[in-house]
Design a protein around this motif. Sequence first.
Motif, PDB file in Angstrom:
ATOM      1  N   GLY A  76       0.786  -1.229   0.000  1.00  0.00           N
ATOM      2  CA  GLY A  76       0.000   0.000   0.000  1.00  0.00           C
ATOM      3  C   GLY A  76       0.813   1.271   0.000  1.00  0.00           C
ATOM      4  O   GLY A  76       0.272   2.371   0.088  1.00  0.00           O
ATOM      5  N   ARG A  77       2.123   1.162  -0.099  1.00  0.00           N
ATOM      6  CA  ARG A  77       3.002   2.342  -0.071  1.00  0.00           C
ATOM      7  C   ARG A  77       3.737   2.416  -1.409  1.00  0.00           C
ATOM      8  O   ARG A  77       4.593   1.582  -1.706  1.00  0.00           O
ATOM      9  N   PHE A  78       3.392   3.404  -2.204  1.00  0.00           N
ATOM     10  CA  PHE A  78       3.948   3.525  -3.545  1.00  0.00           C
ATOM     11  C   PHE A  78       4.847   4.749  -3.656  1.00  0.00           C
ATOM     12  O   PHE A  78       4.766   5.677  -2.854  1.00  0.00           O
ATOM     13  N   ARG A  79       5.695   4.733  -4.674  1.00  0.00           N
ATOM     14  CA  ARG A  79       6.619   5.845  -4.889  1.00  0.00           C
ATOM     15  C   ARG A  79       5.970   6.976  -5.682  1.00  0.00           C
ATOM     16  O   ARG A  79       6.508   8.081  -5.719  1.00  0.00           O
ATOM     17  N   GLN A  80       4.866   6.687  -6.329  1.00  0.00           N
ATOM     18  CA  GLN A  80       4.068   7.735  -6.970  1.00  0.00           C
ATOM     19  C   GLN A  80       2.667   7.654  -6.394  1.00  0.00           C
ATOM     20  O   GLN A  80       2.066   6.581  -6.352  1.00  0.00           O
ATOM     21  N   PHE A  81       2.154   8.772  -5.931  1.00  0.00           N
ATOM     22  CA  PHE A  81       0.813   8.784  -5.364  1.00  0.00           C
ATOM     23  C   PHE A  81       0.226  10.187  -5.519  1.00  0.00           C
ATOM     24  O   PHE A  81       0.953  11.154  -5.794  1.00  0.00           O
ATOM     25  N   TYR A  82      -1.067  10.288  -5.350  1.00  0.00           N
ATOM     26  CA  TYR A  82      -1.762  11.554  -5.537  1.00  0.00           C
ATOM     27  C   TYR A  82      -1.902  12.301  -4.217  1.00  0.00           C
ATOM     28  O   TYR A  82      -2.102  11.694  -3.164  1.00  0.00           O
ATOM     29  N   GLN A  83      -1.811  13.617  -4.303  1.00  0.00           N
ATOM     30  CA  GLN A  83      -2.120  14.475  -3.178  1.00  0.00           C
ATOM     31  C   GLN A  83      -3.127  15.543  -3.602  1.00  0.00           C
ATOM     32  O   GLN A  83      -3.226  15.893  -4.779  1.00  0.00           O
ATOM     33  N   CYS A  84      -3.851  16.028  -2.633  1.00  0.00           N
ATOM     34  CA  CYS A  84      -4.847  17.071  -2.851  1.00  0.00           C
ATOM     35  C   CYS A  84      -4.647  18.108  -1.754  1.00  0.00           C
ATOM     36  O   CYS A  84      -4.918  17.835  -0.587  1.00  0.00           O
ATOM     37  N   ASP A  85      -4.132  19.270  -2.115  1.00  0.00           N
ATOM     38  CA  ASP A  85      -3.719  20.281  -1.140  1.00  0.00           C
ATOM     39  C   ASP A  85      -4.576  21.536  -1.202  1.00  0.00           C
ATOM     40  O   ASP A  85      -5.105  21.890  -2.254  1.00  0.00           O
TER      41      ASP A  85
END
Length: 489
Positions: free
Chosen positions: A125-134
């Motif tokens: 469940g821990r990836f090097r590319q992931f989405y963020q919403c700031d």
Amino acid sequence: MAKGKKTPRPKAIPPKGFRDYFGAEVAERKSMLDKIAAVYHRYGFDALESSAVETVEALGKFLPDVDRPNEGVFAWQEDEDWLALRYDMTAPLARVYAQHQNDLPKPYRRFAMGPVWRNEKPGPGRFRQFYQCDADTVGTGSVAADAEICMMLADALEAVGIERGDYMIRVNNRKVLNGVLEVAGLPEEAARERGIVLRAIDKLDRLGPDGVRALLGAGRKDESGDFTDGAELSEAQAETIMSFMDALRDDTAATVARLGEIVGDNATGAEGVAELSQIADLMGAQGYGPDRVVIDPSVVRGLGYYTGPVFEAELTFETVDEKGRPRQFGSVAGGGRYDDLVKRFTGQAVPATGISIGVDRLLAALRAKGRLEGESEGPVVVTVMDRDRMGEYQAMASELRASGIRAEVYLGNPKNFGNQMKYADKRGSKVAIIQGSDEAERGVVQLKDLVLGAKIAETATHEEWKDQPAQFEVPRADLVAQVRMILER
């Protein structure tokens, strides 16, 4: 003459720590982000899209658990500069604001959504590319901005389907912790020890009190055998830190009072306690009470640029994992005040505060709650019975699209009609359109209700099958209206 070695074929797998996202997942993410963006927009925030690549100098040395600026990020050298993929949305915002501050309103409210990259050890469940919403507010030091961020986050979680009672936003203040560190005998010059302490406390929910205490002392070995150096604090120093983490009381006033006792007459700590009290009052006046937001000393956040209030949104409902074991999703968002970040570019202090939502984790939580559809609605499939009439089939699809109905023409080998139906099933289609030369001459089409057909095939008797035909004939002119009727049904 010796034969040369054949070049091996590349493996058809993504790099370690990366993954592919398919149609339904992309649609779910977009739907969720649209709902969050609508909340941010109502609060007066504007969208910003900044570059995915920044100079390492602009990103700074703020990535958690690393000492070198290009460690933990994907970086490469170009001419004399080191470039890197952004590891979050906040450091690029500082660069954008410093560059365009004369043209931006003050304060500047912005939200940003997109992928970030971290060159860290991947895991389940821990990836090097992931989405963020700031979402961030730059240019005001008022704690009303911090309170507003927390209220907006609560509204956003509820907007996407996290019910009140299933989440909690926890608020603390880094000034309080800095005051506690000073009381414990760790001045600003003890940067290494302070950094370890911050990262240790930030892992309380994962490691528990014993794990944190080990990191405050000599260090800790994890299950994989990797050893993490500790802060080497004395028993008395560690006890001061642990008492701070255990300061949470049954109500906000009691928690604030206990924090005041711990920091004593330390000026920095006392200022932080006063800000927490003000934030709680502001939110309480708007109806954001302890059922949604609480003051919690265990929240410190790991990033080094936080200077004041810090926030974390935790999901409190319980689900089960693939093995049937109970689990909680924990934190899905975090942030805080970072008044010194823009100063790196301008030389002048620019106050700022913001929040970042972990998109993939929140999506997984919504899926576990049954708040997301597992499959997106597939297109209407126009089957091909006669290659020479491809133009007419395309015309059917065009008419459906013009009416707002998702549609496509089957473009595989049309010889085997069964394969066309298998394709429609794999696409999640609800309707298939069939027209051979006989139907074309009579000006009709056959509509196949794939949903009804599947239900009848599972449960119906032969007589019921005749009474509820899943395939029927309609005039060609009524194509769009009849397809819409099936979809709405």
